[in-house]
Design an enzyme around this catalytic site. Structure first.
Site, PDB file in Angstrom:
ATOM      1  N   ASP A  34      18.721  28.523   4.230  1.00 40.90           N
ATOM      2  CA  ASP A  34      17.923  29.739   4.114  1.00 40.90           C
ATOM      3  C   ASP A  34      18.196  30.591   5.353  1.00 40.90           C
ATOM      4  OD1 ASP A  34      16.431  28.606   6.147  1.00 40.90           O
ATOM      5  OD2 ASP A  34      14.538  28.580   5.057  1.00 40.90           O
ATOM      6  N   CYS A  65      17.472  24.372   6.942  1.00 39.32           N
ATOM      7  CA  CYS A  65      16.386  25.353   6.995  1.00 39.32           C
ATOM      8  C   CYS A  65      15.695  25.189   8.351  1.00 39.32           C
ATOM      9  CB  CYS A  65      15.430  25.230   5.804  1.00 39.32           C
ATOM     10  SG  CYS A  65      14.458  23.727   5.720  1.00 39.32           S
ATOM     11  N   THR A  91      12.758  23.681   9.480  1.00 46.12           N
ATOM     12  CA  THR A  91      12.362  22.315   9.806  1.00 46.12           C
ATOM     13  C   THR A  91      13.240  21.264   9.139  1.00 46.12           C
ATOM     14  OG1 THR A  91      10.909  22.192   7.890  1.00 46.12           O
ATOM     15  CG2 THR A  91       9.932  22.988   9.971  1.00 46.12           C
ATOM     16  N   HIS A  97      23.058   2.993   5.628  1.00 44.48           N
ATOM     17  CA  HIS A  97      22.009   2.252   4.913  1.00 44.48           C
ATOM     18  C   HIS A  97      21.531   2.953   3.649  1.00 44.48           C
ATOM     19  CE1 HIS A  97      20.625  -0.331   8.610  1.00 44.48           C
ATOM     20  NE2 HIS A  97      21.927  -0.398   8.375  1.00 44.48           N
ATOM     21  N   HIS A 156      21.805  -2.900   0.931  1.00 44.60           N
ATOM     22  CA  HIS A 156      21.421  -1.482   0.912  1.00 44.60           C
ATOM     23  C   HIS A 156      21.640  -0.884  -0.474  1.00 44.60           C
ATOM     24  CE1 HIS A 156      20.835  -1.803   5.151  1.00 44.60           C
ATOM     25  NE2 HIS A 156      22.089  -2.214   5.332  1.00 44.60           N
TER      26      HIS A 156
HETATM   27  C1  RB5 Z   1      11.221  29.588   6.829  1.00 41.29           C
HETATM   28  O1  RB5 Z   1      10.374  30.338   7.626  1.00 41.29           O
HETATM   29  C2  RB5 Z   1      10.851  28.112   6.883  1.00 41.29           C
HETATM   30  O2  RB5 Z   1       9.623  27.898   6.246  1.00 41.29           O
HETATM   31  C3  RB5 Z   1      11.927  27.267   6.271  1.00 41.29           C
HETATM   32  O3  RB5 Z   1      13.133  27.512   6.932  1.00 41.29           O
HETATM   33  C4  RB5 Z   1      11.729  25.771   6.329  1.00 41.29           C
HETATM   34  O4  RB5 Z   1      11.381  25.359   7.621  1.00 41.29           O
HETATM   35  C5  RB5 Z   1      10.868  25.207   5.286  1.00 41.29           C
HETATM   36  O5  RB5 Z   1      10.701  23.995   5.157  1.00 41.29           O
END
Ligand code: RB5
Length: 146
Positions: free
Chosen positions: A13, A69, A71, A102, A137
């Protein structure tokens, strides 16, 4: 003699678009990237890209994907809705090597807002060079799908 480069399916993203570019640039000599986007910093919805990469990996037997993304959680949660996808959120070389050894992860997910570019590259390289260990595994992986 020229050998075909292994193809990697990749997507992000807006939060991961810069790291995605870095990865493609730094690894372009070793891999061919099939990039599902996004291609700008305009705000987008991570599931749109997670679904595309997951579908591409499932349709190309033995292939792997990279999702990025902010997180990593949105991408991992979405990709893992696809039966046969094992998307692993990784932030260190040790974790990513184990995700392959694994869990036989077929998508590595990187948290762009919580990892440096250098650590992301080390984490990705460890994933790309590790090998699945099979045995017990594989038995555990066989119990994942519902
Ligand atoms: C975008 O702001 C953020 O929510 C996305 O990149 C991600 O971290 C979502 O899980």
């Amino acid at each position: 003699m020229e050998y075909a480069k292994m193809k990697i399916y990749i997507g992000s993203d807006h939060a991961g678009v810069d790291l995605k570019s870095q990865i493609k640039t730094r690894l372009q000599d070793r891999f061919e990237f099939d990039d599902a986007g996004t291609f700008t910093s305009d705000s987008v919805d991570y599931p749109d890209f997670a679904h595309k990469v997951a579908e591409n990996v499932l349709s190309d037997s033995g292939s792997i994907g990279i999702l990025i993304c902010g997180t990593g959680n949105g991408m991992a949660i979405t990709a893992n809705k696809h039966a046969g996808i094992r998307a692993a959120l990784c932030w260190s070389p040790e974790i990513s090597a184990l995700a392959k050894q694994h869990n036989n992860a077929n998508i590595i997910v990187l948290p762009a807002r919580f990892i440096s570019t250098e650590m992301a590259m080390d984490t990705l390289n460890a994933f790309l060079t590790a090998e699945f260990e099979g045995g017990r595994h594989q038995r555990r992986i066989d119990k994942i799908n519902i």
